[in-house]
Design a protein around this motif. Structure first.
Motif, short mmCIF file in Angstrom:
data_model
loop_
_atom_site.label_atom_id
_atom_site.label_comp_id
_atom_site.label_asym_id
_atom_site.label_seq_id
_atom_site.Cartn_x
_atom_site.Cartn_y
_atom_site.Cartn_z
N CYS A 1 0.84 -1.21 0.00
CA CYS A 1 0.00 0.00 0.00
C CYS A 1 0.87 1.25 0.00
O CYS A 1 0.42 2.33 -0.40
CB CYS A 1 -0.99 -0.02 1.16
SG CYS A 1 -0.27 0.47 2.71
N ILE A 2 2.12 1.13 0.44
CA ILE A 2 3.01 2.29 0.44
C ILE A 2 3.63 2.48 -0.94
O ILE A 2 3.79 3.60 -1.42
CB ILE A 2 4.09 2.13 1.53
CG1 ILE A 2 3.43 2.29 2.90
CG2 ILE A 2 5.22 3.14 1.36
CD1 ILE A 2 4.23 1.80 4.04
N ILE A 3 3.94 1.36 -1.61
CA ILE A 3 4.54 1.46 -2.95
C ILE A 3 3.47 1.85 -3.97
O ILE A 3 3.70 2.69 -4.83
CB ILE A 3 5.22 0.12 -3.34
CG1 ILE A 3 6.40 -0.14 -2.38
CG2 ILE A 3 5.70 0.16 -4.79
CD1 ILE A 3 7.06 -1.48 -2.54
N GLY A 4 2.27 1.26 -3.82
CA GLY A 4 1.18 1.57 -4.75
C GLY A 4 1.39 0.88 -6.08
O GLY A 4 2.42 0.26 -6.33
N ARG A 5 0.39 0.99 -6.93
CA ARG A 5 0.43 0.29 -8.21
C ARG A 5 1.56 0.85 -9.08
O ARG A 5 1.58 2.04 -9.37
CB ARG A 5 -0.91 0.48 -8.91
CG ARG A 5 -1.26 -0.75 -9.68
CD ARG A 5 -2.66 -0.67 -10.15
NE ARG A 5 -2.79 -1.57 -11.30
CZ ARG A 5 -3.93 -1.77 -11.92
NH1 ARG A 5 -5.00 -1.15 -11.51
NH2 ARG A 5 -3.99 -2.58 -12.95
N GLN A 6 2.47 -0.01 -9.48
CA GLN A 6 3.64 0.37 -10.28
C GLN A 6 4.39 1.56 -9.67
O GLN A 6 4.88 2.44 -10.37
CB GLN A 6 3.22 0.72 -11.72
CG GLN A 6 2.66 -0.50 -12.44
CD GLN A 6 2.00 -0.14 -13.74
OE1 GLN A 6 1.48 0.96 -13.89
NE2 GLN A 6 2.02 -1.05 -14.69
N GLY A 7 4.40 1.58 -8.33
CA GLY A 7 5.19 2.61 -7.64
C GLY A 7 4.56 3.98 -7.59
O GLY A 7 5.20 4.96 -7.23
N THR A 8 3.24 4.09 -7.91
CA THR A 8 2.62 5.43 -7.96
C THR A 8 2.64 6.12 -6.60
O THR A 8 2.95 7.29 -6.50
CB THR A 8 1.16 5.34 -8.44
OG1 THR A 8 0.52 4.31 -7.69
CG2 THR A 8 1.07 5.04 -9.92
N LYS A 9 2.31 5.37 -5.53
CA LYS A 9 2.18 6.00 -4.20
C LYS A 9 3.54 6.47 -3.68
O LYS A 9 3.66 7.58 -3.18
CB LYS A 9 1.56 5.02 -3.20
CG LYS A 9 0.09 4.83 -3.39
CD LYS A 9 -0.68 6.08 -3.03
CE LYS A 9 -2.03 6.11 -3.71
NZ LYS A 9 -2.47 7.40 -4.14
N ILE A 10 4.55 5.60 -3.80
CA ILE A 10 5.85 5.96 -3.24
C ILE A 10 6.42 7.16 -4.00
O ILE A 10 7.03 8.06 -3.41
CB ILE A 10 6.84 4.75 -3.20
CG1 ILE A 10 8.06 5.08 -2.34
CG2 ILE A 10 7.28 4.31 -4.57
CD1 ILE A 10 7.80 5.11 -0.87
N GLN B 1 7.79 10.67 6.63
CA GLN B 1 7.32 9.73 7.66
C GLN B 1 5.82 9.86 7.87
O GLN B 1 5.10 8.87 7.97
CB GLN B 1 8.00 10.06 9.00
CG GLN B 1 9.25 9.31 9.25
CD GLN B 1 9.82 9.76 10.59
OE1 GLN B 1 10.36 10.85 10.70
NE2 GLN B 1 9.70 8.94 11.60
N TYR B 2 5.36 11.11 7.95
CA TYR B 2 3.93 11.36 8.15
C TYR B 2 3.12 10.71 7.03
O TYR B 2 2.13 10.04 7.27
CB TYR B 2 3.64 12.87 8.21
CG TYR B 2 2.16 13.12 8.36
CD1 TYR B 2 1.57 13.13 9.61
CD2 TYR B 2 1.35 13.28 7.24
CE1 TYR B 2 0.21 13.30 9.75
CE2 TYR B 2 0.00 13.44 7.37
CZ TYR B 2 -0.58 13.45 8.64
OH TYR B 2 -1.93 13.59 8.76
N LEU B 3 3.57 10.95 5.78
CA LEU B 3 2.82 10.44 4.63
C LEU B 3 2.83 8.91 4.58
O LEU B 3 1.82 8.30 4.25
CB LEU B 3 3.40 11.02 3.34
CG LEU B 3 3.24 12.55 3.19
CD1 LEU B 3 4.12 13.07 2.07
CD2 LEU B 3 1.79 12.94 2.95
N ILE B 4 3.96 8.31 4.97
CA ILE B 4 4.04 6.85 4.99
C ILE B 4 3.08 6.30 6.07
O ILE B 4 2.32 5.37 5.82
CB ILE B 4 5.49 6.38 5.23
CG1 ILE B 4 6.33 6.63 3.96
CG2 ILE B 4 5.54 4.90 5.62
CD1 ILE B 4 7.83 6.45 4.13
N ASN B 5 3.08 6.94 7.23
CA ASN B 5 2.19 6.48 8.31
C ASN B 5 0.73 6.65 7.92
O ASN B 5 -0.11 5.83 8.24
CB ASN B 5 2.45 7.25 9.61
CG ASN B 5 3.77 6.82 10.23
OD1 ASN B 5 4.20 5.70 10.03
ND2 ASN B 5 4.41 7.70 10.96
N ALA B 6 0.43 7.77 7.24
CA ALA B 6 -0.97 8.01 6.82
C ALA B 6 -1.42 6.91 5.86
O ALA B 6 -2.55 6.45 5.95
CB ALA B 6 -1.08 9.39 6.17
#
Length: 266
Positions: free
Chosen positions: A213-222, A260-265
């Protein structure tokens, strides 16, 4: 209305209103709520330029085991409810987080909504929930955050709501401090002095089952998190026998705390 009404505690962006009682008490309570919502819409429109009035919208929380009966074979029941009441009815495809309940959104005029709730109650009485229901409990606000024009917004339902200052400040800080000067350029203000605070490194461990969920589809989220925070983020490859992955964040203190905040969210 004669119904029992309980409202969950208020430290969350959402609160659950539970209405219990005989069906006529429930209709009465829902009627009063629907008219109250309409009154609020009318009041908020008195100083707005919008010409069309938005419908009243309620989100019901229904045990997933009862949603099948509500939808009916091939969608027949929900179609019948829509046609006979004139209300819009939508059953969410996914269950609400950490629960076995789904959201059923109904919108329309207060009268359409009351008729619609009546029919939903009839279905719920005819086919009670099967098995144990894990009720949906809203989480305290760690809702997603979006940055636009230097202001942070949290998403609540369909609305973006301006977020408390500290996040906005964090974001502005992170944006002012690019973690490194492009090669071949010295920092303009003071030759020989680096204008941005020294970059530091922070490490996090994340359970394997959450890394997706942090990496997201094809790295979109990270990539989104990298762009928003201005930090460099490296995710270590999975090591055999370990249930965790190492994340290394590099940047200024502001970049790191925002990342960090965004990863935790997430």
């Amino acid at each position: 209305s004669g119904a029992r009404i309980n409202i969950s505690e208020g430290n969350c962006p959402e609160r659950i209103v539970t209405i219990t009682g005989p069906t006529d008490a429930i209709f009465k309570a829902f009627a009063m709520i629907a008219y109250k919502f309409e009154e609020d819409i009318t009041n908020s429109m008195s100083n707005s330029t919008a010409t069309s009035k938005p419908p009243v919208t309620l989100r019901l929380v229904v045990p997933a085991s009862q949603c099948g009966s509500l939808i009916g074979k091939g969608g027949s029941k929900i179609k019948e409810i829509r046609e006979s009441t004139g209300a819009q009815v939508q059953v969410a495809g996914d269950m609400l987080p950490n629960s076995t309940e789904r959201a059923v959104t109904i919108s329309g005029t207060p009268d359409a909504i009351i008729q619609c709730v009546k029919q939903i109650c009839v279905v719920m009485l005819e086919s009670p929930p099967k098995g144990a229901t894990i009720p949906y409990r809203p989480k305290p606000a760690s809702t997603p955050v979006i940055f636009a024009g230097g202001q942070a917004y949290t998403i609540q339902g369909q609305y973006a709501i301006p977020h408390p200052d500290q996040l906005t400040k964090l974001h502005q800080l992170a944006m002012q401090q690019t973690p490194f000067t492009p090669l071949g350029q010295t920092t303009p203000a003071f030759p020989g002095l680096d204008a941005s605070p020294p970059a530091s490194t922070h490490e996090l461990t994340i359970p394997n089952d959450l890394i997706g969920c942090i990496i997201g589809r094809q790295g979109t989220k990270i990539n989104e998190i990298r762009q928003m925070s201005g930090a460099q983020i490296k995710i270590a490859n999975a090591t055999e026998g370990s249930s965790e992955r190492q994340i290394t964040i590099t940047g200024t203190p502001a970049n790191i705390s925002l990342a960090q905040y965004l990863i935790n969210a997430r």
